[in-house]
Design a protein around this motif. Sequence first.
Motif, PDB file in Angstrom:
ATOM      1  N   LYS A 231       0.830  -1.197   0.000  1.00 59.59           N
ATOM      2  CA  LYS A 231       0.000   0.000   0.000  1.00 59.59           C
ATOM      3  C   LYS A 231       0.866   1.249   0.000  1.00 59.59           C
ATOM      4  CE  LYS A 231      -3.920   2.119   2.416  1.00 59.59           C
ATOM      5  NZ  LYS A 231      -4.876   1.998   3.546  1.00 59.59           N
TER       6      LYS A 231
ATOM      7  N   PHE B 242      -6.977   0.662  -2.488  1.00 58.59           N
ATOM      8  CA  PHE B 242      -6.151  -0.456  -2.030  1.00 58.59           C
ATOM      9  C   PHE B 242      -7.000  -1.394  -1.167  1.00 58.59           C
ATOM     10  CE2 PHE B 242      -2.876   2.755  -2.877  1.00 58.59           C
ATOM     11  CZ  PHE B 242      -1.949   2.016  -3.594  1.00 58.59           C
TER      12      PHE B 242
ATOM     13  N   TYR C 119      -1.957  -5.792  -1.278  1.00 60.91           N
ATOM     14  CA  TYR C 119      -3.231  -5.177  -1.630  1.00 60.91           C
ATOM     15  C   TYR C 119      -3.532  -5.339  -3.117  1.00 60.91           C
ATOM     16  CZ  TYR C 119      -2.740  -2.835   2.888  1.00 60.91           C
ATOM     17  OH  TYR C 119      -2.584  -2.569   4.236  1.00 60.91           O
TER      18      TYR C 119
END
Length: 295
Positions: free
Chosen positions: A150, A159, A268
């Motif tokens: 992220k 995300f 993510y």
Amino acid sequence: MNLYHLRYFVTLAKLEHYTKAAEELCITQPSLSHAISLLEKELGVTLFQKEGRNIVLTKCGKIFLEKVKESLKILDNSILELKSISNGEGYIDLGFLRTLGTNFVPRLAKSYIENNKDKKINFNFHTEATTADLVKSLKEKKYDMIFCSKSEKEKNIEFIPVSAQKLVLIVPSNHPLAEYDSITLEHTLEYPQIVFSEKSGLRYIVDSLFDSIGKKPTIAYEIEEDQVIAGLVSNNFGIAIVPYMPILKFMDVKTIEIVSPTWERNFYLGVLKDKALTPIAENFKSFVTENYILE
């Protein structure tokens, strides 16, 4: 000129008879004659000439026919392709960190395909060394979505947490620390370490762990990719703190749990907030969030 006129022209060229062509097209003969007249007027050439009871293409008509047939073929194929895409078929341009390419991404892609056996689905896989590279490519719209770490500063990217890795210590199999199954960060300090380069998002994290114990390691090498780091460790260039990867099981290294301080790295699914996804990409995003999202 419109699309109907071009299709009328092709049918008439095939049958060489106004009445037969009009019947096949389900229109009146005057309507067909009018459409061809409009086409010839716009083009400024004669497309057909009489030959007995039939009509045949002129030289200009033959030239135009080949180009029209090519154009209609491209158009029809594009229509079929878009209909397929609207049905959730096609391909997904997927970017991801190389560390996720040994297990997570292949397993996820296979699962999605198996859950959609009635559809034609393909992936274009793209690997990058760092999250920064992936984010750059996503913003340039090279990828539909990415799997990465992220980046807090990227406000235009959604995300979604989907996976996690723990940081572990890896040492050569003949290293003095190889006799341990778990260890604290302080016990690594007397040995030269291979660390992530400053371009990697993991560099800041590992540095923060050492800052938390008020110590700094002796840096032997700075490397961008975790798999390259593992390769150097296996050949006795130093020890290293890396995310756990399944590939470590097959390398000549010992993987040791770090019990203090501990840290877990989340991965993510990254998607641009202002980009409209294709139906297949939207379906894949839903599949990931429904089946793999971390709580």
